[in-house]
Design a protein around this motif. Sequence first.
Motif, PDB file in Angstrom:
ATOM      1  N   GLU A 100      -0.818  18.637 -11.863  1.00 10.96           N
ATOM      2  CA  GLU A 100       0.138  17.707 -11.252  1.00 10.96           C
ATOM      3  C   GLU A 100       0.469  18.122  -9.816  1.00 10.96           C
ATOM      4  N   LEU A 101       0.541  19.410  -9.560  1.00 10.15           N
ATOM      5  CA  LEU A 101       0.765  19.879  -8.190  1.00 10.15           C
ATOM      6  C   LEU A 101      -0.394  19.469  -7.287  1.00 10.15           C
ATOM      7  N   GLU A 102      -1.618  19.639  -7.769  1.00  9.51           N
ATOM      8  CA  GLU A 102      -2.790  19.245  -6.983  1.00  9.51           C
ATOM      9  C   GLU A 102      -2.792  17.741  -6.733  1.00  9.51           C
ATOM     10  N   GLU A 103      -2.443  16.972  -7.756  1.00  5.52           N
ATOM     11  CA  GLU A 103      -2.402  15.523  -7.589  1.00  5.52           C
ATOM     12  C   GLU A 103      -1.312  15.127  -6.587  1.00  5.52           C
ATOM     13  N   THR A 104      -0.177  15.777  -6.662  1.00  9.77           N
ATOM     14  CA  THR A 104       0.906  15.492  -5.723  1.00  9.77           C
ATOM     15  C   THR A 104       0.461  15.776  -4.289  1.00  9.77           C
ATOM     16  N   ALA A 105      -0.224  16.890  -4.094  1.00  7.72           N
ATOM     17  CA  ALA A 105      -0.739  17.223  -2.761  1.00  7.72           C
ATOM     18  C   ALA A 105      -1.687  16.133  -2.273  1.00  7.72           C
ATOM     19  N   HIS A 131       0.819  -1.209   0.000  1.00  7.98           N
ATOM     20  CA  HIS A 131       0.000   0.000   0.000  1.00  7.98           C
ATOM     21  C   HIS A 131       0.859   1.268   0.000  1.00  7.98           C
ATOM     22  N   ALA A 132       1.972   1.252   0.713  1.00  5.00           N
ATOM     23  CA  ALA A 132       2.859   2.418   0.716  1.00  5.00           C
ATOM     24  C   ALA A 132       3.456   2.635  -0.669  1.00  5.00           C
ATOM     25  N   GLN A 133       3.853   1.574  -1.329  1.00  2.33           N
ATOM     26  CA  GLN A 133       4.475   1.691  -2.650  1.00  2.33           C
ATOM     27  C   GLN A 133       3.486   2.143  -3.722  1.00  2.33           C
ATOM     28  N   ILE A 134       2.238   1.736  -3.606  1.00  2.00           N
ATOM     29  CA  ILE A 134       1.225   2.190  -4.569  1.00  2.00           C
ATOM     30  C   ILE A 134       1.067   3.706  -4.479  1.00  2.00           C
ATOM     31  N   LEU A 135       0.921   4.205  -3.257  1.00  2.00           N
ATOM     32  CA  LEU A 135       0.803   5.652  -3.068  1.00  2.00           C
ATOM     33  C   LEU A 135       2.097   6.357  -3.456  1.00  2.00           C
ATOM     34  N   ALA A 136       3.222   5.763  -3.099  1.00  3.57           N
ATOM     35  CA  ALA A 136       4.524   6.362  -3.375  1.00  3.57           C
ATOM     36  C   ALA A 136       4.756   6.519  -4.880  1.00  3.57           C
ATOM     37  N   LYS A 137       4.381   5.524  -5.647  1.00  2.24           N
ATOM     38  CA  LYS A 137       4.570   5.614  -7.105  1.00  2.24           C
ATOM     39  C   LYS A 137       3.699   6.697  -7.715  1.00  2.24           C
ATOM     40  N   GLN A 138       2.523   6.892  -7.149  1.00  2.00           N
ATOM     41  CA  GLN A 138       1.644   7.956  -7.641  1.00  2.00           C
ATOM     42  C   GLN A 138       2.258   9.337  -7.374  1.00  2.00           C
ATOM     43  N   LEU A 178       5.371   9.961  -6.829  1.00  8.49           N
ATOM     44  CA  LEU A 178       6.600  10.050  -7.621  1.00  8.49           C
ATOM     45  C   LEU A 178       6.287  10.519  -9.041  1.00  8.49           C
ATOM     46  N   ARG A 179       5.271   9.931  -9.643  1.00 12.22           N
ATOM     47  CA  ARG A 179       4.907  10.283 -11.012  1.00 12.22           C
ATOM     48  C   ARG A 179       4.435  11.738 -11.113  1.00 12.22           C
ATOM     49  N   SER A 180       3.510  12.116 -10.243  1.00 13.46           N
ATOM     50  CA  SER A 180       2.966  13.476 -10.347  1.00 13.46           C
ATOM     51  C   SER A 180       3.979  14.530  -9.900  1.00 13.46           C
ATOM     52  N   GLY A 181       4.717  14.238  -8.845  1.00  9.53           N
ATOM     53  CA  GLY A 181       5.667  15.219  -8.321  1.00  9.53           C
ATOM     54  C   GLY A 181       6.837  15.498  -9.243  1.00  9.53           C
ATOM     55  N   THR A 182       7.249  14.487 -10.002  1.00 15.12           N
ATOM     56  CA  THR A 182       8.371  14.697 -10.919  1.00 15.12           C
ATOM     57  C   THR A 182       7.928  15.278 -12.251  1.00 15.12           C
ATOM     58  N   SER A 183       6.643  15.271 -12.529  1.00  8.02           N
ATOM     59  CA  SER A 183       6.191  15.801 -13.821  1.00  8.02           C
ATOM     60  C   SER A 183       5.939  17.306 -13.804  1.00  8.02           C
ATOM     61  N   VAL A 184       5.919  17.912 -12.623  1.00 10.80           N
ATOM     62  CA  VAL A 184       5.690  19.359 -12.523  1.00 10.80           C
ATOM     63  C   VAL A 184       6.749  20.123 -13.315  1.00 10.80           C
ATOM     64  N   TRP A 229      -1.778  12.873  -3.089  1.00 14.62           N
ATOM     65  CA  TRP A 229      -1.073  11.642  -2.722  1.00 14.62           C
ATOM     66  C   TRP A 229      -0.265  11.832  -1.429  1.00 14.62           C
ATOM     67  N   LEU A 230       0.321  13.011  -1.267  1.00 13.48           N
ATOM     68  CA  LEU A 230       1.035  13.278  -0.012  1.00 13.48           C
ATOM     69  C   LEU A 230       0.077  13.270   1.177  1.00 13.48           C
ATOM     70  N   GLU A 231      -1.096  13.861   0.993  1.00 14.57           N
ATOM     71  CA  GLU A 231      -2.101  13.847   2.056  1.00 14.57           C
ATOM     72  C   GLU A 231      -2.463  12.411   2.427  1.00 14.57           C
ATOM     73  N   LEU A 232      -2.626  11.549   1.426  1.00 13.55           N
ATOM     74  CA  LEU A 232      -2.955  10.153   1.700  1.00 13.55           C
ATOM     75  C   LEU A 232      -1.816   9.445   2.435  1.00 13.55           C
ATOM     76  N   LEU A 233      -0.584   9.748   2.051  1.00 17.54           N
ATOM     77  CA  LEU A 233       0.556   9.153   2.758  1.00 17.54           C
ATOM     78  C   LEU A 233       0.562   9.552   4.231  1.00 17.54           C
ATOM     79  N   VAL A 234       0.221  10.806   4.498  1.00 13.85           N
ATOM     80  CA  VAL A 234       0.191  11.301   5.881  1.00 13.85           C
ATOM     81  C   VAL A 234      -1.026  10.737   6.627  1.00 13.85           C
ATOM     82  N   GLU A 235      -2.199  10.852   6.015  1.00 14.24           N
ATOM     83  CA  GLU A 235      -3.431  10.454   6.711  1.00 14.24           C
ATOM     84  C   GLU A 235      -3.535   8.945   6.907  1.00 14.24           C
ATOM     85  N   SER A 236      -2.825   8.170   6.097  1.00 18.70           N
ATOM     86  CA  SER A 236      -2.802   6.718   6.298  1.00 18.70           C
ATOM     87  C   SER A 236      -1.685   6.314   7.259  1.00 18.70           C
ATOM     88  N   GLU A 237      -0.998   7.315   7.790  1.00 15.11           N
ATOM     89  CA  GLU A 237       0.068   7.142   8.785  1.00 15.11           C
ATOM     90  C   GLU A 237       1.279   6.381   8.255  1.00 15.11           C
TER      91      GLU A 237
END
Length: 122
Positions: free
Chosen positions: A75-80, A34-41, A43-49, A82-90
């Motif tokens: 892409e910035l909104e999408e990155t935000a 689950h961490a890697q699924i969110l992380a790849k998302q 990664l993709r959006s954050g590097t495309s900005v 996915w980061l929110e999900l990484l934080v809120e899922s602890e």
Amino acid sequence: MSEKEERNRALAQRTKRFALRIINMYVKLPKSTHAQILAKQVLRSGTSVGAHYREAMRARSPAEFISKIEGGLQELEETAYWLELLVESEIVPVRKVSDLFKELDELTAIFAASARTAKSRK
């Protein structure tokens, strides 16, 4: 080099540094599925900005510029998100990504202002 060219170069470097920070965060994340699924998302959006910004700088028309800048905003909104999900899922403590959130907000403001300015000149 003109002031505008210097600002463009500085923002290109800033978006690249942002991408590198996203990459560095990605490699440090847990290897659970689950961490890697969110992380790849993120990664993709954050590097495309930065890629969107570079494309905008090479735009052949104001409409293409606006399209690329707005793509970067998406892409910035999408990155935000996915980061929110990484934080809120602890998976990641908010303190570890608070600087990324700050940079996201600042880049979003810059991209939004650029889009508004370009639209007003069109």
